[in-house]
Design an enzyme around this catalytic site. Sequence first.
Site, mmCIF file in Angstrom:
data_model
loop_
_atom_site.group_PDB
_atom_site.id
_atom_site.type_symbol
_atom_site.label_atom_id
_atom_site.label_comp_id
_atom_site.label_asym_id
_atom_site.label_seq_id
_atom_site.Cartn_x
_atom_site.Cartn_y
_atom_site.Cartn_z
ATOM 1 N N HIS A 43 26.540 -72.672 -18.470
ATOM 2 C CA HIS A 43 25.230 -72.972 -19.048
ATOM 3 C C HIS A 43 24.169 -72.307 -18.193
ATOM 4 O O HIS A 43 24.141 -72.475 -16.990
ATOM 5 C CB HIS A 43 24.981 -74.483 -19.069
ATOM 6 C CG HIS A 43 25.913 -75.207 -19.991
ATOM 7 N ND1 HIS A 43 26.196 -76.536 -19.864
ATOM 8 C CD2 HIS A 43 26.615 -74.769 -21.055
ATOM 9 C CE1 HIS A 43 27.049 -76.903 -20.823
ATOM 10 N NE2 HIS A 43 27.323 -75.843 -21.551
ATOM 11 N N ASP B 200 29.973 -81.254 -22.573
ATOM 12 C CA ASP B 200 30.432 -80.016 -23.194
ATOM 13 C C ASP B 200 31.796 -79.615 -22.620
ATOM 14 O O ASP B 200 32.027 -79.739 -21.426
ATOM 15 C CB ASP B 200 29.389 -78.915 -22.931
ATOM 16 C CG ASP B 200 29.557 -77.740 -23.878
ATOM 17 O OD1 ASP B 200 30.219 -77.906 -24.921
ATOM 18 O OD2 ASP B 200 29.014 -76.656 -23.574
ATOM 19 N N SER C 253 28.954 -76.132 -15.714
ATOM 20 C CA SER C 253 27.525 -76.318 -15.903
ATOM 21 C C SER C 253 26.912 -76.649 -14.546
ATOM 22 O O SER C 253 27.240 -76.002 -13.549
ATOM 23 C CB SER C 253 27.301 -77.414 -16.940
ATOM 24 O OG SER C 253 25.951 -77.542 -17.257
#
EC number: 3.1.1.61
Lengths: 270, 185
Positions: free
Chosen positions: B36, B129, B9
């Site tokens: 992401h 995540d 990310s």
Amino acid sequence: MIEFNDIDEIVFLIKKQYGYDFEGYSRASFLRRINRYMQLSGMVNIVNLKNDLINYPENFNTFINEIVVNVSEFFRDPDFFSSLLTNVFPYLESYPKINVWSAGCSFGEETYSLAILLKELNLLNKSRIYATDISTNALDRSKKGIYSIKDFKEYSNNYFSSGGKESLNKYFVSDGEKTIINSELKKDILFSRHNLVTDGVFKECQLILCRNVLIYFNEELQNKVLELFYDSLPVHGFLALGNKESLRFSSINDKFKIIDSKQKIYQKIK
Amino acid sequence: MRIIIIGGSAGAFNLILSILKGLDKEIDIPIVLVLHRLKNAKTILEDYLQLESHYKVKEAEDKELVKAGHIYTAASNYHLLLNENLSFSLDVSEEVNYSRPSIDVSFESFSFALNEKCCGILLSGANQDGAIGLKMIAENGGKTIVQDPNEAEFSSMPLSAIKIYNNHIVCTLSKIIKNINNYAK
Ligand SMILES: C[S@@+](CC[C@H](N)C(=O)[O-])C[C@H]1O[C@@H](n2cnc3c(N)ncnc32)[C@H](O)[C@@H]1O
């Protein structure tokens, strides 16, 4: 959690017990949805799940609601709706009566988005929108047309990017939390249950929208459903799929012309 | 077939570029990138990555079969899943960890489809995540690597992975690249 190996048994059980056929569903997402359902209901293994399916038919509705993915948005993919406005609606205008099928309509977001755009072009009066879904819960919610206002700002932006000419607020009445769609938008929409896996053609439609439904099916079932759409369209009728879906590998590919390759809009030519 | 899946990310983009640059020219193990990205962003991520790689870089398409010599990116706004026949499945269901694609969702799905034939790598990121999914890959016999939180620009993603499972390989970028090259042989 259950694993890929357990799927066949569960699919068989559901079919036998409840008549729903999930055999052609994409296995990876089916597995994920089942595990999600089990987690939400506090089940740890396949024995719990089978017990639930066999002995608690009253839970089956919740099960179905979790298995199918009812996630949608108003004006999802504004570029798609804007392409409809430029490439499809001008063509539909010439028909005395327009039938539209919104297949896999979820909670109605897509269907009402469509209705709003048709209304702004003064086409809604001569249109009939058939909105269908496998989920009765989704259809009930669609008919009510009540939504959380949480995402309304984003919807409103997407409405403008789509080519909306007024203001999205105009079509809703809101309190602090919820917003309800105006009933004048509902009167030309018929919500009904239709299972793409097992049910056939029900109406000839000049435009079919089936977006973000085929990704939940395997290639064989995708093809079968696309053939159903082919049979439901007149020559020159339009078919619109989700951004990540296409006709490319289907048996009906050469019977369609590409209208917008990025927005996945096709026109039947033979 | 074995597959490498990398999640990242905030702070991960440059790491991915370095990884691609560092890949041995003779390896062709499929690599899947779950990053992401901004919603509706019309990025040219794939074009960028292609410049750095002898692999063919492309977005993973629904029902496409995974092939050697390819690097696949997860489309924005969809979760990326894997079927047992090694074809991708896209999914627009709810965001997980405020993310779609979610790294957890992909890691979990890949670990179901591949069991021990999977190597999961988790890089820099500012949320949690990937932690649960990476644990699943490890528990299903796959190889798991986490970027050293001291090196990661945003350490919370690597940290949360290490916190819930302490048997991951934890190492810096240069070691991650070596690990990939060895794993691919
Ligand atoms: C992700 S939603 C798509 C909603 C909307 N079309 C959109 O793109 O935002 C998928 C919908 O397909 C429906 N669906 C799944 N299987 C179906 C089937 N066999 N027949 C009809 N609808 C189905 C689900 O109930 C769900 O509402």
